[in-house]
Design a protein around this motif. Structure first.
Motif, PDB file in Angstrom:
ATOM      1  N   SER A  39      15.737  49.459  12.528  1.00 16.69           N
ATOM      2  CA  SER A  39      16.232  48.904  11.263  1.00 16.69           C
ATOM      3  C   SER A  39      17.627  49.460  11.012  1.00 16.69           C
ATOM      4  O   SER A  39      18.055  50.428  11.650  1.00 16.69           O
ATOM      5  N   ASN A  69      15.084  40.494  13.472  1.00 14.40           N
ATOM      6  CA  ASN A  69      15.811  41.634  12.918  1.00 14.40           C
ATOM      7  C   ASN A  69      17.298  41.559  13.279  1.00 14.40           C
ATOM      8  O   ASN A  69      17.884  42.488  13.817  1.00 14.40           O
ATOM      9  N   ASP A  80      15.134  38.432   9.036  1.00  9.33           N
ATOM     10  CA  ASP A  80      14.350  39.392   8.276  1.00  9.33           C
ATOM     11  C   ASP A  80      15.214  39.977   7.158  1.00  9.33           C
ATOM     12  O   ASP A  80      16.455  40.041   7.291  1.00  9.33           O
ATOM     13  N   ALA A  83      18.128  42.850   7.955  1.00 11.31           N
ATOM     14  CA  ALA A  83      18.332  42.735   9.402  1.00 11.31           C
ATOM     15  C   ALA A  83      19.673  43.326   9.832  1.00 11.31           C
ATOM     16  O   ALA A  83      20.601  43.476   9.037  1.00 11.31           O
TER      17      ALA A  83
END
Length: 361
Positions: A39, A69, A80, A83
């Motif tokens: 992340s 992501n 997402d 992302a």
């Protein structure tokens, strides 16, 4: 006592020398590591991990499971929340370039379009692509269940699916400056369903192989190669490997139908099964993929060296090496690796210990 100590030293020295002589001099073409892309908030510690852990272990291939992501420009509706940006991806690219690590991004194609009770972005935004629209996501997921629902699949024969999917694939390969793409394609339980107006009644092996060819041919237009997981190409009944690490829905015959220039990522997590020989004899390149059992990983590594040492000149290049797989997100793995947080009940069979056993510094 002193004599005993000296004798032990001599024995240990002799053993160390014999082990050193037994170590293979062959270099594995692929020394790989596969994990979910970090992340944004875990990017900095993951970059540190590349510099301080992957590079000293001579990892030369990093498969990053990106999926959604990334801040896709071609399909922002599929991003997402939180992302990775293009700038953040370029930091990953630069870190890997510095250490001569090849990055291969992954987006799960065909299967794994849902998880537990949640539909993932592709079918959430484009429900028409669903192979089994009559199977509704449960409020509380359990396995087994009457629908045989593990993960949803998209319909490989839907006329609109590849336009969307390939726009994602092209964009992610471009931003990662990648010459290969991992399409996943593991654990595909829904394929060729009888009620599907397009796939119903068709041969499941031919459908699976057709999708591999479709993805492979698209990548080849830009000089990129295709990697996939290997479980759907193994006969689960004949081998006794069952429905997870092999196929019980007749896709396994696709092993004779898929293109020979793909890379098969052969994962076995509970037993060190010797299926790389099977794939190599089918003319396919293969890497062995352990997860969390250090003892199995060591046996699989020894096997890979043995395969290469004893193979014919034609077979040896097909045994490409090893790839450690991580099935938690990057943040949780880094906590495990560095001993942060509460350890699980099993402190031996962990992905971090398996990684250390497979690739020593």
């Amino acid at each position: 006592m002193k004599k005993l100590f000296v004798l032990l030293l001599v024995c240990c020295s002799t053993l160390s020398l014999s082990i050193a002589k037994a170590l293979p001099t062959d270099t594995l073409p692929v020394r790989g590591f596969c994990i979910a892309a970090p992340s944004a908030e875990k990017l900095a510690p993951f970059l540190k991990f590349i510099h301080e852990e992957l590079a000293p272990r001579h990892i030369n291939t990093l498969v990053l499971r990106v999926d959604f992501n990334y801040q896709f420009k071609s399909h922002p509706e599929l991003r997402d929340a939180g992302a990775l940006s293009e700038q953040q991806v370029k930091q990953l690219v630069q870190a890997c370039r510095e250490h001569h690590i090849r990055i291969i991004p992954q987006i799960n194609l065909l299967g794994h379009q849902s998880w537990a009770g949640t539909t993932t972005n592709l079918l959430k935004v484009y429900p028409d692509f669903d192979e089994t629209p009559w199977v509704k996501m449960p409020a509380k997921y359990e396995w087994p269940n009457p629908d045989g629902l593990y993960c949803k699949s998209y319909c490989p024969l839907h006329p609109g699916v590849h336009k969307v999917v390939f726009e994602l694939v092209d964009e992610i390969c471009d931003v990662f400056e990648a010459d290969a793409f991992h399409a996943g394609m593991d654990e595909v339980f829904y394929i060729g369903e009888a009620k599907c107006p397009r796939c119903g009644g068709k041969d499941k092996a031919e459908l699976f192989a057709g999708e591999v060819w479709t993805i492979r041919n698209h990548l080849a237009q830009k000089g990129r190669s295709l990697w996939i997981w290997g479980d759907r190409l193994i006969d689960g009944k004949t081998t006794g490997m069952g429905m997870w690490e092999a196929s019980m829905n007749n896709t396994y015959r696709a092993v004779d139908l898929v293109p020979k220039d793909i890379m098969v990522c052969d994962w076995h997590y509970e037993r060190p099964d010797k299926t790389p020989v099977y794939f190599a004899m089918k003319g396919l390149q293969v890497v062995t993929c352990p997860w969390r059992m250090p003892a199995n990983a060591r046996l699989q590594l020894k096997d890979m060296y043995d395969y290469r040492e004893t193979a014919t000149a034609e077979m040896k290049p097909r045994y490409q090496g090893m790839m450690q797989t991580i099935w938690s997100d990057a943040g949780h793995f880094l906590d495990e690796f560095y001993g942060r947080g509460n350890p699980g009940k099993d402190t031996v069979n962990t992905s971090a210990n398996c990684f250390r056993a497979l690739f020593a510094k």
